[in-house]
Design a protein around this motif. Sequence first.
Motif, PDB file in Angstrom:
ATOM      1  N   PHE A  63       0.872  -1.170   0.000  1.00 49.73           N
ATOM      2  CA  PHE A  63       0.000   0.000   0.000  1.00 49.73           C
ATOM      3  C   PHE A  63       0.910   1.220   0.000  1.00 49.73           C
ATOM      4  O   PHE A  63       1.624   1.472   0.975  1.00 49.73           O
ATOM      5  CB  PHE A  63      -0.913   0.012   1.230  1.00 49.73           C
ATOM      6  CG  PHE A  63      -1.964  -1.063   1.175  1.00 49.73           C
ATOM      7  CD1 PHE A  63      -3.155  -0.852   0.503  1.00 49.73           C
ATOM      8  CD2 PHE A  63      -1.747  -2.295   1.773  1.00 49.73           C
ATOM      9  CE1 PHE A  63      -4.127  -1.850   0.427  1.00 49.73           C
ATOM     10  CE2 PHE A  63      -2.706  -3.299   1.701  1.00 49.73           C
ATOM     11  CZ  PHE A  63      -3.894  -3.079   1.033  1.00 49.73           C
ATOM     12  N   ALA A  64       0.913   1.931  -1.126  1.00 55.19           N
ATOM     13  CA  ALA A  64       1.826   3.061  -1.275  1.00 55.19           C
ATOM     14  C   ALA A  64       1.042   4.361  -1.332  1.00 55.19           C
ATOM     15  O   ALA A  64      -0.036   4.421  -1.944  1.00 55.19           O
ATOM     16  CB  ALA A  64       2.657   2.907  -2.555  1.00 55.19           C
ATOM     17  N   SER A  65       1.587   5.375  -0.727  1.00 57.84           N
ATOM     18  CA  SER A  65       0.994   6.692  -0.889  1.00 57.84           C
ATOM     19  C   SER A  65       1.057   7.058  -2.363  1.00 57.84           C
ATOM     20  O   SER A  65       1.982   6.660  -3.077  1.00 57.84           O
ATOM     21  CB  SER A  65       1.755   7.722  -0.041  1.00 57.84           C
ATOM     22  OG  SER A  65       2.584   8.539  -0.837  1.00 57.84           O
ATOM     23  N   GLY A  66       0.061   7.793  -2.805  1.00 54.90           N
ATOM     24  CA  GLY A  66       0.068   8.281  -4.186  1.00 54.90           C
ATOM     25  C   GLY A  66       0.581   9.708  -4.263  1.00 54.90           C
ATOM     26  O   GLY A  66       0.362  10.386  -5.269  1.00 54.90           O
ATOM     27  N   GLY A  67       1.256  10.168  -3.186  1.00 59.21           N
ATOM     28  CA  GLY A  67       1.812  11.511  -3.199  1.00 59.21           C
ATOM     29  C   GLY A  67       0.745  12.552  -3.456  1.00 59.21           C
ATOM     30  O   GLY A  67      -0.361  12.465  -2.936  1.00 59.21           O
ATOM     31  N   HIS A  68       1.056  13.534  -4.283  1.00 61.47           N
ATOM     32  CA  HIS A  68       0.123  14.625  -4.497  1.00 61.47           C
ATOM     33  C   HIS A  68      -0.979  14.283  -5.495  1.00 61.47           C
ATOM     34  O   HIS A  68      -1.711  15.164  -5.920  1.00 61.47           O
ATOM     35  CB  HIS A  68       0.834  15.930  -4.841  1.00 61.47           C
ATOM     36  CG  HIS A  68       2.054  15.769  -5.708  1.00 61.47           C
ATOM     37  ND1 HIS A  68       3.101  14.940  -5.393  1.00 61.47           N
ATOM     38  CD2 HIS A  68       2.390  16.344  -6.874  1.00 61.47           C
ATOM     39  CE1 HIS A  68       4.025  15.010  -6.335  1.00 61.47           C
ATOM     40  NE2 HIS A  68       3.612  15.854  -7.247  1.00 61.47           N
ATOM     41  N   PRO A 122       1.119   5.996   4.578  1.00 60.65           N
ATOM     42  CA  PRO A 122       0.046   5.050   4.875  1.00 60.65           C
ATOM     43  C   PRO A 122       0.418   4.221   6.112  1.00 60.65           C
ATOM     44  O   PRO A 122       1.603   3.950   6.346  1.00 60.65           O
ATOM     45  CB  PRO A 122       0.006   4.160   3.627  1.00 60.65           C
ATOM     46  CG  PRO A 122       1.376   4.250   3.042  1.00 60.65           C
ATOM     47  CD  PRO A 122       1.922   5.595   3.421  1.00 60.65           C
ATOM     48  N   ALA A 123      -0.585   3.852   6.877  1.00 61.36           N
ATOM     49  CA  ALA A 123      -0.357   2.998   8.053  1.00 61.36           C
ATOM     50  C   ALA A 123      -1.440   1.938   8.086  1.00 61.36           C
ATOM     51  O   ALA A 123      -2.622   2.252   8.161  1.00 61.36           O
ATOM     52  CB  ALA A 123      -0.376   3.819   9.343  1.00 61.36           C
ATOM     53  N   LEU A 124      -1.021   0.684   8.030  1.00 60.98           N
ATOM     54  CA  LEU A 124      -1.967  -0.417   8.184  1.00 60.98           C
ATOM     55  C   LEU A 124      -2.321  -0.566   9.657  1.00 60.98           C
ATOM     56  O   LEU A 124      -1.473  -0.346  10.539  1.00 60.98           O
ATOM     57  CB  LEU A 124      -1.339  -1.719   7.676  1.00 60.98           C
ATOM     58  CG  LEU A 124      -1.251  -1.835   6.148  1.00 60.98           C
ATOM     59  CD1 LEU A 124      -0.128  -2.775   5.737  1.00 60.98           C
ATOM     60  CD2 LEU A 124      -2.586  -2.306   5.562  1.00 60.98           C
ATOM     61  N   SER A 125      -3.569  -0.938   9.921  1.00 59.60           N
ATOM     62  CA  SER A 125      -3.974  -1.176  11.306  1.00 59.60           C
ATOM     63  C   SER A 125      -3.181  -2.360  11.858  1.00 59.60           C
ATOM     64  O   SER A 125      -2.764  -3.249  11.119  1.00 59.60           O
ATOM     65  CB  SER A 125      -5.470  -1.435  11.391  1.00 59.60           C
ATOM     66  OG  SER A 125      -5.839  -2.531  10.589  1.00 59.60           O
ATOM     67  N   GLU A 175       3.907  11.540  -6.334  1.00 60.58           N
ATOM     68  CA  GLU A 175       5.165  11.098  -5.759  1.00 60.58           C
ATOM     69  C   GLU A 175       4.896  10.317  -4.490  1.00 60.58           C
ATOM     70  O   GLU A 175       4.657  10.898  -3.439  1.00 60.58           O
ATOM     71  CB  GLU A 175       6.054  12.303  -5.418  1.00 60.58           C
ATOM     72  CG  GLU A 175       7.377  11.873  -4.828  1.00 60.58           C
ATOM     73  CD  GLU A 175       8.114  12.993  -4.123  1.00 60.58           C
ATOM     74  OE1 GLU A 175       8.116  14.115  -4.627  1.00 60.58           O
ATOM     75  OE2 GLU A 175       8.684  12.722  -3.058  1.00 60.58           O
ATOM     76  N   PRO A 176       4.929   8.997  -4.572  1.00 56.73           N
ATOM     77  CA  PRO A 176       4.717   8.214  -3.359  1.00 56.73           C
ATOM     78  C   PRO A 176       5.849   8.480  -2.366  1.00 56.73           C
ATOM     79  O   PRO A 176       7.010   8.486  -2.750  1.00 56.73           O
ATOM     80  CB  PRO A 176       4.759   6.774  -3.843  1.00 56.73           C
ATOM     81  CG  PRO A 176       4.564   6.840  -5.317  1.00 56.73           C
ATOM     82  CD  PRO A 176       5.144   8.149  -5.744  1.00 56.73           C
ATOM     83  N   HIS A 177       5.517   8.694  -1.110  1.00 51.51           N
ATOM     84  CA  HIS A 177       6.553   8.912  -0.111  1.00 51.51           C
ATOM     85  C   HIS A 177       6.855   7.642   0.647  1.00 51.51           C
ATOM     86  O   HIS A 177       7.984   7.192   0.697  1.00 51.51           O
ATOM     87  CB  HIS A 177       6.145  10.034   0.838  1.00 51.51           C
ATOM     88  CG  HIS A 177       6.234  11.365   0.179  1.00 51.51           C
ATOM     89  ND1 HIS A 177       7.301  12.205   0.345  1.00 51.51           N
ATOM     90  CD2 HIS A 177       5.398  11.978  -0.694  1.00 51.51           C
ATOM     91  CE1 HIS A 177       7.117  13.294  -0.391  1.00 51.51           C
ATOM     92  NE2 HIS A 177       5.974  13.171  -1.031  1.00 51.51           N
TER      93      HIS A 177
END
Length: 682
Positions: A83-88, A144-147, A531-533
């Motif tokens: 699960f990756a951030s999609g940045g902006h 992102p943070a998984l539970s 930009e995924p962080h």
Amino acid sequence: MRRNTLIMVVITILVIASCSLVPKQPEGPATPDGGGEAAVPAGAGLSAGAAAIAEARGLTPDDISAALKTYLPTGVHDDYVIFASGGHSGQVLVIGVPSMRLLKVIAVFTPEPWQGWGYGVGNEVLAEGDVNGREVRWADTHHPALSETGGDYDGQFLFINDKANARVAIIDLRDFETKQIVKNPVAINDHGGTFVTPNTDYVIEGGQYAAPLGWEYAVLDDYNDKYRGMVTFWKFDRDQGRIDPASSFTIELPPYWQDLCDAGKLASEGWIFCNSFNAERATGGIESGNPPFEAGASQGDTDYMHLINLVKAEEVYKAGNTTEVNGFPVISLQTAIDEGILYLTPEPKSPHGVDITPDGQFMVISGKLDPHVTIYSFEKMMAAIESGNWDTDDYGVPVLPLDDVKEAQVEVGLGPLHTQFDNQGYAYTSLFLDSAVARWSLGGDFADLHPEEPWQLVGTTSVHYNIGHLLVAEGDTVSPDGKYLVAMNKWAIDRFANVGPLLPQNFQLIDIDNTGDSMQLLYDMPIGIGEPHYAQMIEYAKLSPWEIYPEIGWDPHSQSVSPNAVQPGEEKIVRNGNEVEVFMTAVRSHFTPEHVEIEQGDHVIWHITNIERAYDATHGFSIPAYNINLSLEPGEAQTIEFDADQPGVFSYYCTEFCSALHLEMTGYMLVKPNGSAALLAK
Ligand code: K7E
Ligand code: CUA
């Protein structure tokens, strides 16, 4: 599937056997043309056809093993999911490992037409993220943070922050849909989120650029007195699948720029750690002859790690010992000091992030301008607090002496940023300036897991280029899996075909399962949106998403059957004054009803239920000119509302090619011009 696996194993054995005959290539910075390595020698154990392909492409044995390690035949699923951030872009990316196939883009903060997000449905969630009444329909997603349950991913929920506007979103992993967005009432931007406590009792959202709390105004001359940092603890209600703002609170912090936080676990459970930079409290102003931020914020040799006693903070919050900012409870800086909630300790040179070892014993900090990682001992921190032997900062916060709490330092290379862990007692740190990943050995209880001396650099491997975060399979939990590492590279430069001046980012998959010192680069994946962080990698088997919604008429927002669900045979159009209510079903290959006749000026409430029970039988629904576009997964029920202000004939139709007669899945919405009914009646 079993047969495929067997074939894979046989091929892998063949190739590995052949590889071992070939001397290992020295590792070095890759040349842009990727050349330099010898092609696979003839007779290396490949079939004639495979050998011909390998020769034609100039593939080395390493290339071939990399290809085999990432290849999945059709229908075979990945072992891990990122699960990756999609940045902006404001969204979240779901990627399979080891294939590095993009599985999905989850709509979060930004309207996403193919999911019908923000075009009739999802609007209420997006509206929760409005800032001071203004629509903000994008975000800069970072972490992102998984539970977690017991410090391990449980596969139930995903959280992610918006750095630009200090918001947090919640995604339910039963249907991979965004359920809630909360706007931070205290801070206007954030960065140190999201991170969860080991049982997901709290979702952490730390600040970044200090500002007056509550989005107030103050001149920069008053920076020291009126500007503040913060960290917010959002209480998570797992049963509801929502953050409960009424049980959440913020701690006021000095105006250092808090950067990233992490929750203590096991040994350190109950504590929170946040790094910061700009302890110098530089306020910039290059245009007025002041040092620019980049220089002003880097003058000092150290910044401050924040140690926060969350157990105590929760007690203080529950006792009501708080002030209010925008109606939100805030533990003041003075209270945090008086109650022993907040401590600081120096950290070298503009650090970026704090990462806690799987046993919770050590906190790892990398100064961007220092070639070392610095390792802190939780035990020593507690002893230092106990001893009372400290000075204070300008605000009276205790500063624990670095020498009292430091466990070790490891020289890893230039521009160290972020660290994760494997299951063999190693840590991996991204090196932005060196464009490399450093592997180093842990001490403490991990020392038995590897042959090296503790706290030693073991090896580095080049990546392309300018790596930010990295992630290891479950590498920030209490039980990392090792196996795979992904380098999240900021720059791609020459790795892919030129697509113009705006380039994708480059995720590089690295095999870290080898024993010994090699870390084999397996695959480059271009990320063409935002930009995924940061990203997290979870074992696929831990996820249990629905294949279809549990019952016909399911409302994904409430995760229960909608009172407006339409069952087959109950389709109808009901008029009540100038309000028209449509009850519609969708199934291959028709909508019922197919004619909706209304009058200009009517208020329309339109319920639509996809009554399919077949896996993947999604229908779309769009009405031209009215900006309505839904995605209705099997069982899903949605309600849209609009004013029929535009007369004419509007063909609504299904936007998913759902069947051979998909093109016929349409209907007419006829909006009679004003007064025509009256005219006809005459
Ligand atoms: Cu880009 Cu964690 Cu926001 Cu580092 S962050 S690189
Ligand atoms: Cu339903 Cu196309």
